[in-house]
Design an enzyme around this catalytic site. Structure first.
Site, mmCIF file in Angstrom:
data_model
loop_
_atom_site.group_PDB
_atom_site.id
_atom_site.type_symbol
_atom_site.label_atom_id
_atom_site.label_comp_id
_atom_site.label_asym_id
_atom_site.label_seq_id
_atom_site.Cartn_x
_atom_site.Cartn_y
_atom_site.Cartn_z
ATOM 1 C CE LYS A 129 2.390 53.996 20.965
ATOM 2 N NZ LYS A 129 1.360 55.021 21.210
ATOM 3 C CG ASP A 148 0.628 49.386 19.497
ATOM 4 O OD1 ASP A 148 1.051 48.259 19.156
ATOM 5 O OD2 ASP A 148 -0.336 49.923 18.933
#
Length: 220
Positions: A129, A148
């Site tokens: 991420k 996320d």
DNA sequence: CTCCCGATAT
DNA sequence: ATATCAGGAG
């Protein structure tokens, strides 16, 4: 990395329509983290784990004033970094990680933030991420897609994936198969903007949601 | 799977 | 009092 899951033309068309609606609703959506360099974005993103961007932006001015570059942060005292990032939570891990990440950049990447996922995830505190955030927002590279907490939640609610919202890797594959590569970075900003303003985790404003007509949640 | 953890919203 | 926040490591 497994092959991208197949998506039908209908699914892709629906994805394009949703993108257009969100783009019209949030024309100014962008990265909310404050930074002046790829390194600072990397650090801010590491700090943003389980913490609001707003809280990160309160901590980073003092942090970057004292340690603006990998060279300086690699030589910082961990106790000093702990004090500077304390309000972001997980402060012991985060202080250790940003120092070690800075050291890794100095030792393994000649002082420059690397520009591939493979290299970025060698840095402590940075996984997929974080790598995707840095690549998209500091370098304009769409190698993967940021997943996320907001993007995972909205992908499930909007029916863009059949996986659980915590399965970030699978959701990333579904989104990459559904949306054109050039839109990946901005799509993340649009999902996050909508996730913060309307499609919230705790009390989603479905009644007044501008895209509820195209949301599977409306019939639940 | 557990642990890391302060700030804020509900 | 509990849930959540641009997650990641062991």
């Amino acid at each position: 990395m497994p092959a991208a899951p197949k998506k039908t033309a209908n699914e892709k068309a629906r994805a394009r329509r949703l993108y257009a609606k969100l783009d019209a609703l949030y024309p100014d959506a962008k990265c909310a983290l404050h930074f002046d360099s790829p390194f600072q974005l990397l650090v801010a993103t590491i700090l943003s784990a389980q913490c609001t961007d707003e809280a990160v932006n309160k901590a980073t001015p003092a942090l970057f004033a004292k340690y603006p570059t990998p060279a300086k942060m690699a030589d910082a005292k961990v106790e000093d970094l702990e004090k500077l990032v304390k309000t972001c939570g997980f402060y012991r891990n985060k202080a250790k990680n940003i120092k070690a990440a800075a050291a890794g950049i100095m030792e393994d990447f000649d002082g420059e933030v690397p520009q591939t996922i493979e290299d970025l995830i060698t840095l402590p505190g940075a996984a997929r991420k974080t790598a995707n955030v840095v690549l998209g927002n500091a370098f304009g590279i769409n190698e993967g897609m940021v997943v996320d907490t907001h993007i995972g939640r909205l992908s499930v609610r909007l029916g863009f994936t059949q996986h659980d919202s915590k399965n970030a890797v699978k959701i990333e594959q579904d989104l990459m198969a559904l949306f054109p590569r050039k839109t990946w970075t901005q799509l993340a900003h649009l999902f996050i903007a909508h996730g913060r303003a309307v499609c919230k985790a705790q009390r989603p404003a479905c009644d007044t949601c501008p895209i509820k007509r195209s949301c599977p949640q409306k019939s639940l």
